[in-house]
Scaffold this motif. Structure first.
Motif, PDB file in Angstrom:
ATOM      1  N   LEU A 173       9.773  -7.723  65.584  1.00 40.96           N
ATOM      2  CA  LEU A 173      10.772  -7.385  64.566  1.00 40.96           C
ATOM      3  C   LEU A 173      10.336  -7.936  63.209  1.00 40.96           C
ATOM      4  O   LEU A 173      10.060  -9.128  63.078  1.00 40.96           O
ATOM      5  N   THR A 174      10.284  -7.060  62.211  1.00 39.07           N
ATOM      6  CA  THR A 174       9.962  -7.505  60.855  1.00 39.07           C
ATOM      7  C   THR A 174      11.215  -7.395  59.995  1.00 39.07           C
ATOM      8  O   THR A 174      11.783  -6.309  59.848  1.00 39.07           O
ATOM      9  N   TRP A 222      20.257 -13.072  54.341  1.00 38.87           N
ATOM     10  CA  TRP A 222      19.626 -12.327  55.444  1.00 38.87           C
ATOM     11  C   TRP A 222      18.613 -13.217  56.156  1.00 38.87           C
ATOM     12  O   TRP A 222      18.599 -13.304  57.375  1.00 38.87           O
ATOM     13  N   ARG A 223      17.776 -13.876  55.369  1.00 38.27           N
ATOM     14  CA  ARG A 223      16.694 -14.642  55.983  1.00 38.27           C
ATOM     15  C   ARG A 223      17.253 -15.850  56.749  1.00 38.27           C
ATOM     16  O   ARG A 223      16.803 -16.162  57.851  1.00 38.27           O
ATOM     17  N   LYS A 224      18.262 -16.489  56.157  1.00 45.22           N
ATOM     18  CA  LYS A 224      18.876 -17.652  56.805  1.00 45.22           C
ATOM     19  C   LYS A 224      19.447 -17.241  58.171  1.00 45.22           C
ATOM     20  O   LYS A 224      19.210 -17.889  59.187  1.00 45.22           O
ATOM     21  N   ILE A 225      20.177 -16.143  58.185  1.00 42.69           N
ATOM     22  CA  ILE A 225      20.812 -15.688  59.429  1.00 42.69           C
ATOM     23  C   ILE A 225      19.741 -15.250  60.444  1.00 42.69           C
ATOM     24  O   ILE A 225      19.836 -15.570  61.630  1.00 42.69           O
ATOM     25  N   LYS A 234       8.862 -11.305  68.763  1.00 37.25           N
ATOM     26  CA  LYS A 234       8.186 -11.991  67.667  1.00 37.25           C
ATOM     27  C   LYS A 234       8.875 -11.559  66.364  1.00 37.25           C
ATOM     28  O   LYS A 234       8.900 -10.372  66.040  1.00 37.25           O
ATOM     29  N   THR A 235       9.456 -12.517  65.653  1.00 34.36           N
ATOM     30  CA  THR A 235      10.128 -12.197  64.389  1.00 34.36           C
ATOM     31  C   THR A 235       9.213 -12.567  63.233  1.00 34.36           C
ATOM     32  O   THR A 235       8.685 -13.676  63.208  1.00 34.36           O
ATOM     33  N   ASP A 236       9.011 -11.649  62.295  1.00 33.86           N
ATOM     34  CA  ASP A 236       8.365 -12.084  61.060  1.00 33.86           C
ATOM     35  C   ASP A 236       9.129 -11.564  59.853  1.00 33.86           C
ATOM     36  O   ASP A 236       9.996 -10.694  59.961  1.00 33.86           O
ATOM     37  N   PHE A 237       8.828 -12.172  58.724  1.00 32.56           N
ATOM     38  CA  PHE A 237       9.547 -11.865  57.488  1.00 32.56           C
ATOM     39  C   PHE A 237       8.566 -11.313  56.463  1.00 32.56           C
ATOM     40  O   PHE A 237       7.438 -11.790  56.372  1.00 32.56           O
ATOM     41  N   MET A 238       9.014 -10.320  55.725  1.00 34.99           N
ATOM     42  CA  MET A 238       8.121  -9.733  54.737  1.00 34.99           C
ATOM     43  C   MET A 238       8.942  -9.350  53.501  1.00 34.99           C
ATOM     44  O   MET A 238      10.023  -8.776  53.635  1.00 34.99           O
ATOM     45  N   TYR A 239       8.412  -9.681  52.323  1.00 31.92           N
ATOM     46  CA  TYR A 239       9.072  -9.242  51.098  1.00 31.92           C
ATOM     47  C   TYR A 239       8.930  -7.725  50.983  1.00 31.92           C
ATOM     48  O   TYR A 239       7.900  -7.160  51.383  1.00 31.92           O
ATOM     49  N   VAL A 240       9.933  -7.108  50.413  1.00 28.77           N
ATOM     50  CA  VAL A 240       9.974  -5.642  50.398  1.00 28.77           C
ATOM     51  C   VAL A 240       8.795  -5.019  49.641  1.00 28.77           C
ATOM     52  O   VAL A 240       8.261  -3.982  50.047  1.00 28.77           O
ATOM     53  N   ASP A 241       8.354  -5.664  48.570  1.00 25.03           N
ATOM     54  CA  ASP A 241       7.222  -5.103  47.821  1.00 25.03           C
ATOM     55  C   ASP A 241       5.965  -5.132  48.688  1.00 25.03           C
ATOM     56  O   ASP A 241       5.173  -4.186  48.720  1.00 25.03           O
ATOM     57  N   ASN A 242       5.826  -6.227  49.404  1.00 21.38           N
ATOM     58  CA  ASN A 242       4.679  -6.347  50.306  1.00 21.38           C
ATOM     59  C   ASN A 242       4.774  -5.338  51.457  1.00 21.38           C
ATOM     60  O   ASN A 242       3.786  -4.720  51.849  1.00 21.38           O
ATOM     61  N   ALA A 243       6.000  -5.144  51.953  1.00 20.98           N
ATOM     62  CA  ALA A 243       6.191  -4.186  53.057  1.00 20.98           C
ATOM     63  C   ALA A 243       5.823  -2.769  52.621  1.00 20.98           C
ATOM     64  O   ALA A 243       5.203  -2.012  53.375  1.00 20.98           O
TER      65      ALA A 243
END
Ligand code: IPM
Ligand code: MG
Length: 359
Positions: free
Chosen positions: A188-189, A203-206, A218-227
């Motif tokens: 999940l991204t 969003w990120r905190k939750i 597997k959870t990862d986080f991505m900034y929208v511009d990078n996505a």
């Protein structure tokens, strides 16, 4: 199974592709012994012209009483270049989402081998791309407090939209993201802009709090511009992405073109009331009435509808018939191979219905 379907054909090519969607739904239902009843309802520009409201109360009632809504498309060029129009067809879509509580918009991005050459990306990059974007659909800037352009106390014209999100809204959509990730490749991204926006930090905190409850994912986080960049550079990276309303609007348009299959992509919107199934492409007013619109996204929306009710064999048969039509080069002009005859909307639909009947 008994199914009551609300049919919202809308504008432009909507009625033509809807006709084929309904024909396919009926053929599959008959084959498997399901009893389907249909109720048509007005929406979009068509509804503005007839009753002055793009999502009339009567339509809302029909949707609420149905088990599922099959939706085609809304929009008409006569509203596009008029920023002062009081009512717009798109408001009907937004009203439908809000009133039916459709907070989760599920948009698969799939490649079809025979269409890869249509992708603006290199074959090698896009081959095998297969992900789902889960877009939050009833919050954020679309529905937050807003002010239309007007002159403020300092004599300056201004306007604003508020990107508001509450914890329950974020939790429920992340949950949908995790459920999908669990059924797929368990990745999940979470796409946000937490380096700038307060709403994204929520969003990120939750998401960080929830991740340990899904240790298999597997959870990862991505900034929208990078996505947005990664989707072009390495679309196969993604399995399930989940994001807020506005980011999801933008990224899903990008997603729909990278595989070259825009006319083939269906979507589902689900939430607290009746789910809605619709193609992701628009109403294509230029194609209206010409029998050239591709009905496959509408037909694949029917597959998603069956799958929603756990009617897997039914959904599979629809997908199989669609793939068979592509393999047999029974295709509308925009995806037909050179030298092969071009088929119309009706002919593609009829071929698929016939395939289903003969199975
Ligand atoms: C979509 C569309 C809509 C949206 C418009 C037509 C209001 O672009 O479904 O992605 O912005 O959500
Ligand atoms: Mg959009």
């Amino acid at each position: 199974m008994k199914l009551k379907i609300a049919v919202l054909a809308g504008d432009g090519i909507g009625p033509e592709i809807m006709q084929q969607g309904v024909a396919v739904l009926s053929a599959v239902a008959e084959k498997f012994g399901h009893e389907v009843t249909y109720k048509e309802a007005l929406c979009g520009a068509h509804a503005i012209d007839e009753v002055g409201d793009p999502f009339p109360e009567e339509t809302f009632r029909i949707c609420e009483e149905a088990d599922a809504v099959l939706f085609a498309s809304v929009g008409d060029p006569k509203f596009d270049n008029n920023p002062t129009a009081k009512v717009r067809p798109e408001q009907g879509l937004l009203a439908m989402r809000k009133k039916l509580g459709l907070y989760a918009n599920i948009r698969p991005v799939e490649t079809f081998e025979c269409l890869i050459h249509k992708s603006p990306l290199k074959d090698s990059l896009v081959r095998g791309a297969d992900f789902i974007c889960i877009r939050e659909l009833t919050g954020g800037m679309y529905f937050g407090q807003k002010q239309e352009p007007s002159v403020n106390a300092d004599g300056v014209e201004d306007a604003y939209d508020t990107n508001y999100y509450s914890r329950p809204e974020v939790e429920r959509i992340l949950k949908v993201g995790y459920q999908y990730a669990r059924q797929r490749r368990k990745h999940l991204t979470v796409v946000d802009k937490a380096n700038v926006l307060a709403s994204s930090r929520l969003w990120r905190k939750i998401a960080q709090e929830m991740a340990p409850q899904y240790p298999d994912v597997k959870t990862d986080f991505m900034y929208v511009d990078n996505a947005a960049m990664r989707m072009i550079q390495e679309p196969t990276f993604f399995d399930v992405m989940v994001t807020e309303n506005t980011f999801g609007d933008i990224l899903t348009d990008e997603g729909s073109v990278i595989t070259g299959s825009m006319g083939l992509l269906p979507s589902a919107s689900t939430g607290s009331s009746t789910p809605v199934f619709e193609p992701i492409h628009g109403s294509w007013p230029q194609g209206k009435g010409l029998n050239i619109a591709n009905p496959l996204a509408q037909i694949l929306s029917v597959a998603m509808l069956f799958e929603y009710f756990d009617l897997k064999k039914e959904g599979h048969l629809v997908r199989e018939a669609v793939n068979a039509s592509l393999d047999a080069n029974v295709r509308t002009p925009e995806i037909q191979v050179e030298g092969a005859p071009k088929y119309g909307t009706k002919e593609v639909g009829a071929w698929i219905v016939d395939y289903i009947n003969r199975k």
